[in-house]
Enzyme design. Structure first.
Site, PDB file in Angstrom:
ATOM      1  N   GLN A 277       0.806  -1.217   0.000  1.00 58.26           N
ATOM      2  CA  GLN A 277       0.000   0.000   0.000  1.00 58.26           C
ATOM      3  C   GLN A 277       0.843   1.273   0.000  1.00 58.26           C
ATOM      4  O   GLN A 277       0.526   2.250  -0.699  1.00 58.26           O
ATOM      5  CB  GLN A 277      -0.955  -0.007   1.200  1.00 58.26           C
ATOM      6  CG  GLN A 277      -2.047  -1.062   1.104  1.00 58.26           C
ATOM      7  CD  GLN A 277      -2.961  -1.051   2.316  1.00 58.26           C
ATOM      8  OE1 GLN A 277      -2.792  -0.261   3.232  1.00 58.26           O
ATOM      9  NE2 GLN A 277      -3.943  -1.947   2.319  1.00 58.26           N
ATOM     10  N   GLU A 361      16.574  30.872 -14.213  1.00 60.16           N
ATOM     11  CA  GLU A 361      15.371  31.480 -14.812  1.00 60.16           C
ATOM     12  C   GLU A 361      14.380  31.933 -13.728  1.00 60.16           C
ATOM     13  O   GLU A 361      13.173  31.914 -13.926  1.00 60.16           O
ATOM     14  CB  GLU A 361      14.670  30.526 -15.785  1.00 60.16           C
ATOM     15  CG  GLU A 361      15.573  29.803 -16.750  1.00 60.16           C
ATOM     16  CD  GLU A 361      16.176  30.711 -17.805  1.00 60.16           C
ATOM     17  OE1 GLU A 361      15.880  31.920 -17.788  1.00 60.16           O
ATOM     18  OE2 GLU A 361      16.954  30.214 -18.622  1.00 60.16           O
TER      19      GLU A 361
END
Length: 383
Positions: A277, A361
């Protein structure tokens, strides 16, 4: 999420061309290049990228492909799925150096440089960031002074992709009377040098350099005539950031697919770890953020093609997608366990590359402030 249904046949053809090229020319060698800290044969790679229309591909005329924004984004995604360094080569060439000349240059500058840059014959770089001034380019120290009809440039730029192999640099400098101006600087000019930056732990398969301008003399027509002030370099950066919105999802996709494949074959406690899980929860969360990021990139591409994309929307995409891509890479590393740190797998290479992409950037903080100003109307950059 059926994202392919949003793409045209031409979009998919562009994507498949870049994916095939990267699989043939980058993926078999990239781990070795990264380990050695080199991008060998960069000029040959540039010519190959030019031959398939990947350099300046969103620009029109002068040998450029004139592709749409979504197609350019898909190209960035496929290149960064191979390695951020290869996508950076293309982004700096097309979205910074070529874009600056295409948008702000004279017709003579366009004719002189763009066809050769589109073909990959000439590699370009973009000089804005300085050793002491990154997020605050208005404080740059590089200056240009008049000497008769000539310009003389003096200063230093730092963290310049392609610098050491560039044939031409677009350099931004202060002037006494005209504010910040852009200059087209041939790399063979006396006083221009580009020593390569060494000892990087990120973007290792990429050429990163310093630019040194020691009284570089240029003719009057070297200046970009159509812009002055920070509007010039910032508009170039916005165009480059758009490519990063897509590219980061390429790195994330590779790490997600690697983790998914590994989870299906790695057995612990008598069954594949993909059957537990906690591992499935990780895979589900990675898939959600990956597909959300690609959908966001596509939405911004549609807006760019329509001429309605705003700079703060690009900041939204860059901030979200790079941040989520790093989290996907880190989660994928946990799925691979100790193997996640090995260059036999691409995960750690992408994770370290994205640390650079997170900063260049525009840092996280700068994009948060751009969004904050758009939301509140208040400028918090200096207080």
């Amino acid at each position: 999420m059926g994202i392919d249904d949003l793409l045209s046949d031409e979009d998919r053809a562009v994507r498949d061309t870049l994916r095939s090229w990267a699989a043939d020319r980058v993926l078999p060698h990239i781990a070795e290049w990264y380990e050695r800290g080199e991008l060998p044969g960069i000029r040959e790679l540039a010519r190959e990228l030019g031959s398939i229309g990947a350099l300046g591909m969103s620009l029109k005329g002068y040998g450029c492909a004139g592709a749409g924004a979504v197609q350019y984004g898909l190209a960035c995604l496929e290149l960064e799925a191979a390695d951020s360094g290869v996508r950076s080569l293309v982004s700096v060439q097309g979205s910074l150096a070529m874009y600056a000349i295409h948008r702000f240059g004279s017709e003579e500058q366009k004719q002189q440089w763009l066809p050769r840059m589109a073909s990959g014959e000439v590699i370009g770089c973009f000089g804005l960031t300085e050793p002491d001034h990154g997020s605050d380019p208005a404080a740059m120290r590089t200056y240009a002074k008049r000497d008769g009809s000539d310009w003389v440039l003096t200063g230093r730029k730092m963290w310049i992709t392609n610098g050491s192999v560039a044939g031409v640099a677009v350099v931004w400098a202060r002037t006494e009377d005209e504010g910040i101006r852009g200059f087209v600087v041939p790399a063979d000019r006396p006083g221009f040098s580009a020593p390569e930056v060494r000892h990087k732990w990120s973007l290792r398969a990429s050429v990163t350099s310093e630019l040194v301008l020691d009284e570089v003399r240029l003719p009057a027509d070297a200046v970009l005539p159509e812009v002055s002030g920070l509007r010039g370099p910032l508009s170039c950066l916005s165009h480059a950031r758009y490519g990063i919105v897509w590219g980061a999802m390429g790195a994330a996709r590779t790490c997600f697919e690697t983790a998914l494949d590994y989870a299906g074959s790695r057995e612990q406690f008598g069954k594949p770890i993909g059957g537990f899980q906690l591992t499935q929860a990780k895979l589900a969360d990675m898939a959600v953020e990956l597909h959300k990021g690609i959908l966001l990139a596509h939405h911004l591409g549609v807006r760019m093609d329509a001429g309605t994309l705003r700079p703060e929307q690009v900041s939204f995409g860059k901030l979200n997608n790079v941040r989520e891509a790093i989290e996907i890479c880190r989660t994928a590393r946990t799925v691979l366990g100790a193997n996640g740190i090995s260059l036999e797998y691409p995960v750690m290479r992408h994770a370290t590359n994205l640390e650079s992409v997170l900063t260049y950037e525009g840092t996280v903080e700068m994009h948060q402030l751009i969004l904050g100003k758009a939301l509140t109307g208040l400028d918090a950059f200096r207080g």
